[in-house]
Scaffold this active site. Structure first.
Site, short mmCIF file in Angstrom:
data_model
loop_
_atom_site.label_atom_id
_atom_site.label_comp_id
_atom_site.label_asym_id
_atom_site.label_seq_id
_atom_site.Cartn_x
_atom_site.Cartn_y
_atom_site.Cartn_z
CB SER A 327 -0.94 0.00 1.21
OG SER A 327 -1.92 -1.01 1.07
CG HIS A 370 -12.32 1.22 4.13
ND1 HIS A 370 -11.71 0.19 3.45
CD2 HIS A 370 -11.57 1.44 5.24
CE1 HIS A 370 -10.62 -0.20 4.11
NE2 HIS A 370 -10.51 0.54 5.20
CB CYS A 383 -9.97 2.24 1.02
SG CYS A 383 -11.30 1.45 0.10
#
Length: 648
Positions: A327, A370, A383
């Site tokens: 991420s 989310h 997310c």
């Protein structure tokens, strides 16, 4: 016909002149021979006496002092120390085996030393000296010198050998030196005669190898008198060589020491970079090793321990390691989508916990989803579905182009060994490499830093520095060579919309400072030292649909080598960024729980220029932080003495 008296007189005069000329030439020849005989018999009597006694005069090369390496403050991190050694010249020894037997009776020689010496004697020219043993004690050295008359061809020498006073802290940066090997010689078209000196040391890895020509220096010479038994009688003349150039790095050795200690026993790497100049302030790989072992001759047991360790201490993970960035790569995807105009700053994406593509589901790390998230929230909460969605819209080619603009996929020109270029894949790359078309699923995986995408900790630190500064920051490791500072050009603008960069920075700020941020527990509460960052967790195994239905197995319940990698990138202070950090912990688990606290401690140490105040940490963590500090085994480093110090 009778000659006249006048003709007779003229003829007599001619004969007299010729006789005088002849006599003069003879006299000159006699005087020249007399002078030459006197010169040979008187002026050069000693030298011819030596020749008569079968003495000889030989030229020996003198190895120069290797250049020193300093940290940015002028402290020595690679120096030289005296080394007592003995050599043998087979031509002068007569019977080398007999000489070795006598020598073994005087000092301890291992079977390995003797076997190596015999091999060198067999394959090298008999006129070249061969090292028998080095790093002798003064008592051993003196014992051999006193018994020199009984050891023909043996020479006692005092030389210099490399030493690394900081031990493992700089092992992967500096590399190490070692004796010249046949392989080293085979790579050179015209080898320096210095390389024929017994056990001459050259750089094998890292800065030592990459800057070998500058650090080596130039040889000197000495003329020695050797008698018929091979014993050195005296030194007739000496011309010292030129010492190698001193080198100064950009690294701060105290910060480097802290980073190495903070990484501890994990298989991990960390890079600290100045966002204004690109200076690398620390670059560490753990676990490390002691480079002094290689200089002195590492034992088989020690080498086997290093090579069989599953944490790979010999590998420099900071530049050689290439990992899925997870991420942390979302900042790349976000900027690519913003710059392409396919997503707005306030536009939201619905995250139900997955995105369906055909018959396949691409899951978010948060199973329940989310809900509606915009850009800042997508970074704050990491997310996955948001990035699946915008990655499809922007396409892999633009994502790859932005990745390269931020440093991912770029092989930086640093004097370190085996630097990885990482990988910012695009459609053409897959076609060239696998002969297959790029799939939309590949784009989704790449959008969250998985799939084919690879980045080194160095590239992630550069990425963070470029996002923080908005400039094309280039990493720099060499500050000066030979006292001349390497030039630093002001980094050019990245050419990214400042509003887009500001939005990404706000999202990264919320990662560590908003309560729902994935790294909120690793926040800094001192307003002058707040940081912005991005967590990353990259999978190293496939998770099946069946496992998802049962519940994904926790990292703690998996074997170490099947756990996720933990990553974190950050910069600070957020109001005027000047430090960027990346941390990768192999198979560490979650980036927020493992990598983020390490990176937070490192960047605080860098911003504070030493131990930061405990008030920079959340109050609930201060007792634990203080206890952890006391457990860290930091090396006490003396202040620089300035000897041989660069003026840079």
């Amino acid at each position: 016909m009778r000659r006249s008296p006048k003709d007779n007189l003229e003829s007599h005069r001619k004969i007299s002149r010729r006789g005088l000329m002849l006599g003069g030439i003879q006299a000159a020849a006699v005087l020249t021979l007399t002078y030459r005989m006197r010169h040979l018999q008187v002026d050069q009597a000693d030298q011819f006496k030596l020749l008569a006694e079968e003495n000889s005069i030989k030229i020996r090369l003198l190895p120069p002092a290797r250049g020193l390496i300093f940290d940015r403050s002028g402290a020595v991190i690679a120096g030289n120390e005296q080394n007592y050694r003995i050599t043998i010249t087979p031509e002068d020894a007569g019977d080398p085996e007999m000489v070795l037997e006598r020598l073994q009776a005087l000092i301890p020689l291992s079977p390995e030393d003797l076997d190596r010496t015999r091999r060198e004697i067999a394959r090298r020219s008999p006129t070249l000296p061969i090292s028998i043993a080095d790093r002798l004690s003064w008592e051993q050295f003196s014992l051999v010198a006193v018994n020199a008359p009984a050891l023909p061809g043996v020479t006692t020498e005092v030389g210099l050998s490399r030493v690394y006073p900081q031990g493992p802290d700089f092992a992967h940066v500096l590399g190490y030196v070692g004796p010249v090997s046949d392989y080293d010689l085979s790579k050179l078209e015209d080898p320096d005669p210095l390389l024929q000196i017994p056990r001459f040391q050259i750089g094998k890895l890292g800065v030592e190898a990459k800057l070998e020509d500058a650090l080596r220096g130039k040889a000197g010479t000495r003329r020695i008198e050797v008698n018929s038994s091979g014993r050195v009688m005296r030194e007739l003349g000496r011309k010292e060589g030129d010492a190698g150039a001193n080198v100064q790095l950009t690294i701060d050795r105290r910060l480097q020491n802290y980073v190495q200690a903070r990484l501890g026993v994990d298989s991990a790497a960390a890079v600290v970079i100045d966002t204004l100049t690109g200076d690398i302030l620390a670059i560490s790989s753990a676990p490390s090793f002691d480079p002094n072992l290689f200089v002195r001759g590492i034992s088989s047991a020690d080498y086997r321990e290093l090579t069989e360790n599953d944490h790979r201490p010999l590998a420099d993970k900071s530049v050689q390691g290439a990992y899925p960035p997870g991420s942390t790569f979302k900042v790349v995807t976000a900027l690519a989508a913003l710059e392409a105009g396919v997503v707005g700053l306030d536009e939201t994406v619905w995250c139900p916990g997955f995105l369906k593509l055909g018959d396949r589901r691409f899951h978010c790390w948060k199973r329940a989803g989310h809900g509606h998230v915009h850009l800042t929230q997508s970074l704050e909460q990491s997310c996955d579905v948001y990035y699946y969605d915008i990655a499809q819209r922007v396409g892999i080619d633009k994502i790859a182009a932005m990745a390269r603009r931020l440093g991912v996929g770029e092989e930086f020109d640093l004097p370190m060994s085996a630097i990885s270029g990482g990988l910012a894949p695009d459609k053409d790359w897959k076609k060239r490499t696998y002969g297959k078309d790029w799939l939309i699923g590949d784009t989704l995986n790449a959008g969250i830093g998985q799939g084919f995408v690879l980045a080194s900790p160095l590239q992630l630190a550069v990425m963070s520095a470029r996002v923080a500064s908005g400039r094309n920051v280039m990493p720099r490791l060499i500050r000066a060579i030979g006292g001349e500072e390497t030039p630093v050009a002001e980094p050019a603008e990245l050419g990214i919309n400042p509003a887009h960069l500001a939005a990404v920075r706000r999202g990264m700020f919320d990662v560590t400072n908003a309560r729902r941020g994935t790294a909120y527990s690793a926040r800094v509460v001192d307003d002058t030292m707040r940081i912005a960052g991005k967590t990353g967790t990259s999978q190293v195994r496939n998770i099946t649909a069946a496992e998802r239905a049962r519940g994904v197995i926790s990292n703690d319940d998996l074997p170490w080598n099947r756990r996720d990698h933990a990553l974190f990138v950050c910069f600070g202070p957020t109001d005027a960024p000047r430090i960027a950090v990346s941390v990768v912990v192999e198979h560490g688990g979650g980036g927020s729980a493992v990598a983020a606290p390490i990176a937070r401690d490192i960047i605080l140490q860098a911003m504070a220029g030493g131990t930061p105040p405990l008030t920079a940490y959340p109050e609930s963590q201060r007792n634990r932080i203080e206890s952890e500090r006391n457990e860290l085994q930091l090396m006490e480093l003396p202040p620089p003495d300035g000897k041989g110090q660069s003026r840079a």
